[in-house]
Design a protein around this motif. Structure first.
Motif, short mmCIF file in Angstrom:
data_model
loop_
_atom_site.label_atom_id
_atom_site.label_comp_id
_atom_site.label_asym_id
_atom_site.label_seq_id
_atom_site.Cartn_x
_atom_site.Cartn_y
_atom_site.Cartn_z
N ALA A 35 0.83 -1.21 0.00
CA ALA A 35 0.00 0.00 0.00
C ALA A 35 0.87 1.26 0.00
O ALA A 35 0.58 2.22 -0.73
N GLU A 36 1.93 1.25 0.79
CA GLU A 36 2.85 2.40 0.79
C GLU A 36 3.44 2.61 -0.61
O GLU A 36 3.55 3.74 -1.09
N TYR A 37 3.83 1.52 -1.25
CA TYR A 37 4.42 1.62 -2.58
C TYR A 37 3.40 2.14 -3.60
O TYR A 37 3.73 2.98 -4.45
N LEU A 38 2.17 1.68 -3.51
CA LEU A 38 1.14 2.15 -4.43
C LEU A 38 0.92 3.65 -4.28
O LEU A 38 0.82 4.39 -5.27
N VAL A 39 0.83 4.11 -3.05
CA VAL A 39 0.63 5.55 -2.81
C VAL A 39 1.85 6.32 -3.28
O VAL A 39 1.74 7.36 -3.94
N ALA A 40 3.04 5.83 -2.97
CA ALA A 40 4.27 6.50 -3.42
C ALA A 40 4.33 6.56 -4.94
O ALA A 40 4.75 7.57 -5.52
N THR A 41 3.90 5.50 -5.61
CA THR A 41 3.87 5.49 -7.07
C THR A 41 2.93 6.56 -7.60
O THR A 41 3.27 7.31 -8.52
N ALA A 42 1.75 6.65 -7.02
CA ALA A 42 0.78 7.65 -7.45
C ALA A 42 1.30 9.07 -7.25
O ALA A 42 0.97 9.98 -8.01
N LEU A 43 2.15 9.26 -6.23
CA LEU A 43 2.65 10.59 -5.87
C LEU A 43 4.04 10.86 -6.45
O LEU A 43 4.65 11.87 -6.11
N ASP A 44 4.52 9.97 -7.31
CA ASP A 44 5.84 10.14 -7.92
C ASP A 44 6.91 10.28 -6.83
O ASP A 44 7.77 11.15 -6.90
N ALA A 45 6.82 9.41 -5.83
CA ALA A 45 7.71 9.50 -4.67
C ALA A 45 8.43 8.19 -4.42
O ALA A 45 8.68 7.81 -3.26
N THR A 46 8.80 7.49 -5.49
CA THR A 46 9.46 6.19 -5.32
C THR A 46 10.96 6.25 -5.56
O THR A 46 11.61 5.21 -5.64
N ALA A 47 11.52 7.44 -5.67
CA ALA A 47 12.98 7.54 -5.80
C ALA A 47 13.63 7.02 -4.53
O ALA A 47 13.08 7.13 -3.43
N GLY A 48 14.80 6.44 -4.67
CA GLY A 48 15.49 5.90 -3.50
C GLY A 48 14.84 4.63 -3.01
O GLY A 48 14.33 3.83 -3.79
N THR A 49 14.82 4.44 -1.70
CA THR A 49 14.25 3.23 -1.10
C THR A 49 13.36 3.60 0.07
O THR A 49 13.44 4.71 0.60
#
Length: 200
Positions: free
Chosen positions: A51-65
């Motif tokens: 769920a965190e990854y899905l939200v981060a993906t939607a918010l263009d916030a998946t850079a790094g780890t």
């Protein structure tokens, strides 16, 4: 040993092809470990990380780890601080009935991954909460990777602070009475932006 050596590790993204070695010989690959450890996406732990990854993906916030135990789950390029919670009707294990939907909203002390220091202040540190509901109710067709099986509820943190200041969990019915922005995955970025910008 000097404390200079005990700062945070610099974590870089891995591809999954990295070898796991014994005596210099490859015995497996990191991707095999991931497949072994992380394939059950319906259990509470992995569903929450997904769920965190899905939200981060939607918010263009998946850079790094992902940073384990950060004071908030996601920090966006716009500097929004986003807390992500998940729940589901269906679990990996055998069930006699569908699970009741509730989410954790407890204020907490904050731990800084860079310093290793915990703040004594107990509060909610995000600008926005995103409640991720895996709403699908047919166990035979459950697929957490199918984003059509998810519904997202987005709420400014200040509303939780005003209406549920010391509450530790919230049921879906109570959450809906707070009038969150309800959306599918495609509308998630807009919903978070609306709540985050209104909170500033």
């Amino acid at each position: 040993m000097s404390n200079v050596d005990l700062g945070p590790l610099a974590i870089t993204r891995r591809s999954g092809s990295e070898p796991i070695r014994a005596n210099g010989e490859t015995v497996s690959r990191l991707g095999e470990f991931w497949s072994w450890a992380c394939s059950d996406l319906a259990n509470n732990t992995m569903r929450g990380v997904l769920a965190e990854y899905l939200v981060a993906t939607a918010l263009d916030a998946t850079a790094g780890t992902r940073t384990e135990w950060d004071t908030v789950d996601i920090r966006t390029p716009e500097k929004w601080r986003v807390e992500v919670k998940s729940s589901a009707y269906l679990q990996s294990w055998a069930q006699s009935q569908l699970s009741e939907i509730s989410f954790s909203i407890a204020p907490a002390s904050g731990w800084d991954a860079q310093t290793g220091i915990t703040s004594a202040d107990v509060l909610r540190r995000s600008d926005v909460y995103v409640f991720c509901l895996l709403h699908h109710q047919d166990k035979q067709t459950l697929d957490p990777l199918d984003l059509d099986q998810w519904t997202f509820y987005v709420l400014p943190t200040r509303l939780l602070d005003e209406r549920c200041p010391n509450q530790k969990t919230i049921r879906l019915s109570r959450l809906e009475r707070l009038n969150p922005l309800k959306t599918d995955f495609t509308g998630l970025q807009k919903a978070v932006a609306t709540c985050a910008e209104g909170a500033r």
